[in-house]
Write a protein that holds these residues in place. Structure first.
Motif, PDB file in Angstrom:
ATOM      1  N   ILE A   1      54.936  10.660  47.978  1.00 19.05           N
ATOM      2  CA  ILE A   1      53.746  11.254  47.342  1.00 19.05           C
ATOM      3  C   ILE A   1      53.711  10.796  45.885  1.00 19.05           C
ATOM      4  O   ILE A   1      54.522  11.199  45.060  1.00 19.05           O
ATOM      5  CB  ILE A   1      53.781  12.790  47.448  1.00 19.05           C
TER       6      ILE A   1
ATOM      7  N   ALA B   1      48.212  13.157  44.079  1.00 20.15           N
ATOM      8  CA  ALA B   1      49.302  13.854  44.769  1.00 20.15           C
ATOM      9  C   ALA B   1      48.790  15.010  45.631  1.00 20.15           C
ATOM     10  O   ALA B   1      49.240  15.192  46.762  1.00 20.15           O
ATOM     11  CB  ALA B   1      50.317  14.358  43.751  1.00 20.15           C
TER      12      ALA B   1
ATOM     13  N   THR C   1      47.095  13.754  48.806  1.00 21.72           N
ATOM     14  CA  THR C   1      48.087  13.236  49.745  1.00 21.72           C
ATOM     15  C   THR C   1      48.823  14.381  50.422  1.00 21.72           C
ATOM     16  O   THR C   1      49.067  14.351  51.642  1.00 21.72           O
ATOM     17  CB  THR C   1      49.095  12.325  49.018  1.00 21.72           C
ATOM     18  N   ALA C   2      49.186  15.392  49.662  1.00 25.24           N
ATOM     19  CA  ALA C   2      49.907  16.535  50.208  1.00 25.24           C
ATOM     20  C   ALA C   2      49.049  17.306  51.214  1.00 25.24           C
ATOM     21  O   ALA C   2      49.532  17.703  52.284  1.00 25.24           O
ATOM     22  CB  ALA C   2      50.352  17.457  49.078  1.00 25.24           C
TER      23      ALA C   2
ATOM     24  N   LEU D   1      57.449  18.823  51.621  1.00 24.69           N
ATOM     25  CA  LEU D   1      56.925  17.750  50.785  1.00 24.69           C
ATOM     26  C   LEU D   1      57.958  17.295  49.766  1.00 24.69           C
ATOM     27  O   LEU D   1      58.794  18.082  49.318  1.00 24.69           O
ATOM     28  CB  LEU D   1      55.675  18.222  50.013  1.00 24.69           C
TER      29      LEU D   1
ATOM     30  N   LEU E   1      57.793  15.077  46.075  1.00 29.40           N
ATOM     31  CA  LEU E   1      56.945  14.452  45.063  1.00 29.40           C
ATOM     32  C   LEU E   1      57.746  13.482  44.213  1.00 29.40           C
ATOM     33  O   LEU E   1      58.862  13.786  43.787  1.00 29.40           O
ATOM     34  CB  LEU E   1      56.340  15.538  44.165  1.00 29.40           C
TER      35      LEU E   1
ATOM     36  N   ASN F   1      52.399   7.246  53.143  1.00 33.10           N
ATOM     37  CA  ASN F   1      51.430   6.253  52.699  1.00 33.10           C
ATOM     38  C   ASN F   1      51.041   5.335  53.854  1.00 33.10           C
ATOM     39  O   ASN F   1      51.793   5.158  54.813  1.00 33.10           O
ATOM     40  CB  ASN F   1      52.030   5.424  51.554  1.00 33.10           C
TER      41      ASN F   1
END
Length: 374
Positions: free
Chosen positions: A149, A154, A157-158, A169, A171, A331
């Motif tokens: 992420i 961010a 994406t989360a 998650l 980061l 991704n």
């Protein structure tokens, strides 16, 4: 079939998938996603598949593929082995001086790891067992977390990761205090009481890390990964551990049995993350993973590459057990999604591996033929 096998061919295939949005770390960007897949075939026509780590530097994937095809494969082809570990030790010991002469222990270790993973897939197929069962697993279910992420976008994406079934998650941080804290606030709100971790990718000095620790404490982090350079003195890591309110994680940049023994003997790392495609394959990392659990630490395999290595990492985690999570990059990357089998299907933060022999898949490389570079 007997346990012993004779290797008839070893071949590496290199691919690159161009990215519309680069993958960002504190030390650089990935403008495309590489993958080096390795196929081994034995005298009975049984094949196995592995993957060698190849993310950096930019031209590194093609080099690792050539290392497999031109340097390492000739050392194993037409030779008989009783186990993948024997072949791993033969390659490792047989190339130690060459790797030292070249100043390239990393690329050699990564290429050997790719071959080793393929041999373990082949070995499990010969015994008609899923790899996770061959390693000793009792359950095919493993927890996963959404990784990769980036600081930009961010939250989006989360949110997308949670819609795909993720409940944990991680980061990337190290992009300035304001950016890091804003993203952490957003992700904690999105994941609620779920697992949240951070990865600084070796981006801070020890003083910067010590300054960040109290600010990170508010987010109930499961771990802080590689806050400082992996090669910094142990006393610096100990200083961080003394001040940290969350476990410290590392391991992807540790590449020897001796160095892992050192960190397992210390009360510094709470989460240990070897990368089986970067060093050791399953031959070295299976026993290591068990040692991690015996030491009271959490085993979480590191992984950020194509699908075959991700699937092998999943089989190792299921095989050794424990309460760790599998790292799943979120991704865009068809070199991952097309070849990771059931790992692509995340349900309530977990995946279930198949009962098919070996890794449970036979890759159809024609699906990515347009991306082949070697």
């Amino acid at each position: 079939m007997t346990d012993s096998f004779t290797i008839r061919s070893i071949e590496a295939f290199c691919y690159r998938y161009p990215l519309a949005t680069p993958v960002v770390t504190s030390f650089g960007k990935m403008l495309n996603r590489p993958a080096v897949f390795v196929r081994v075939i034995d005298e009975d026509g049984v094949e196995g598949w592995g993957e060698a780590w190849s993310n950096f530097p930019a031209p590194g994937a093609e080099y690792r593929a050539r290392l497999v095809n031109e340097v390492l494969a000739p050392g194993l082809v037409d030779r008989k082995f009783d186990s993948p570990t024997t072949a791993f030790e033969t390659l490792t010991k047989g190339t130690e001086v060459l790797a030292l002469q070249c100043g390239e222990p990393g690329p050699f270790a990564q290429a050997i790891a790719g071959i080793d993973l393929a041999l373990w897939d082949l070995f499990a197929r010969r015994q008609q067992l899923p790899l996770w069962r061959l390693v000793g697993g009792q359950s095919s279910r493993i927890k996963v977390y959404a990784s990769g992420i980036n600081p930009g976008g961010a939250a989006q994406t989360a949110e997308a990761a949670l819609k795909r079934g993720h409940r944990a998650l991680k980061l990337k941080v190290g992009f300035g205090v304001e950016t890091d804290l804003a993203n952490l606030s957003a992700l904690r709100a999105i994941v609620g009481a779920g697992m949240l971790a951070t990865d600084a990718n070796q981006g801070w000095s020890v003083d910067q890390a010590l300054e960040m620790l109290p600010r990170l404490a508010a987010f109930d982090l499961r771990w802080l990964e590689e806050p400082i350079r992996a090669d910094r003195p142990r006393e610096e890591w100990c200083r961080l551990r003394a001040d940290a309110k969350m476990p410290i994680a590392a391991g992807e940049n540790i590449s020897s049995v001796e160095d892992f023994k050192e960190v397992l003997a210390e009360d510094v790392l709470g989460v240990v993350q070897p990368d089986i495609a970067k060093w050791g394959g399953l031959s070295a990392c299976t026993a290591l993973a068990r040692d991690i659990l015996k030491s009271g630490k959490t085993f979480c395999p590191h992984y950020l590459g194509g699908g075959i290595g991700l699937l092998a990492s999943a089989h190792l985690l299921a095989g050794v057990g424990g309460d760790g999570w599998l790292e799943v990059d979120v991704n865009e990357n068809p070199l991952r999604d097309l070849f990771c089998g059931s790992v692509e299907k995340v349900e309530e933060g977990a995946v279930f591996l198949s009962e098919e022999p070996g890794l449970g898949i036979v890759p159809d490389l024609s699906a990515v033929a347009c991306h082949r570079s070697v």
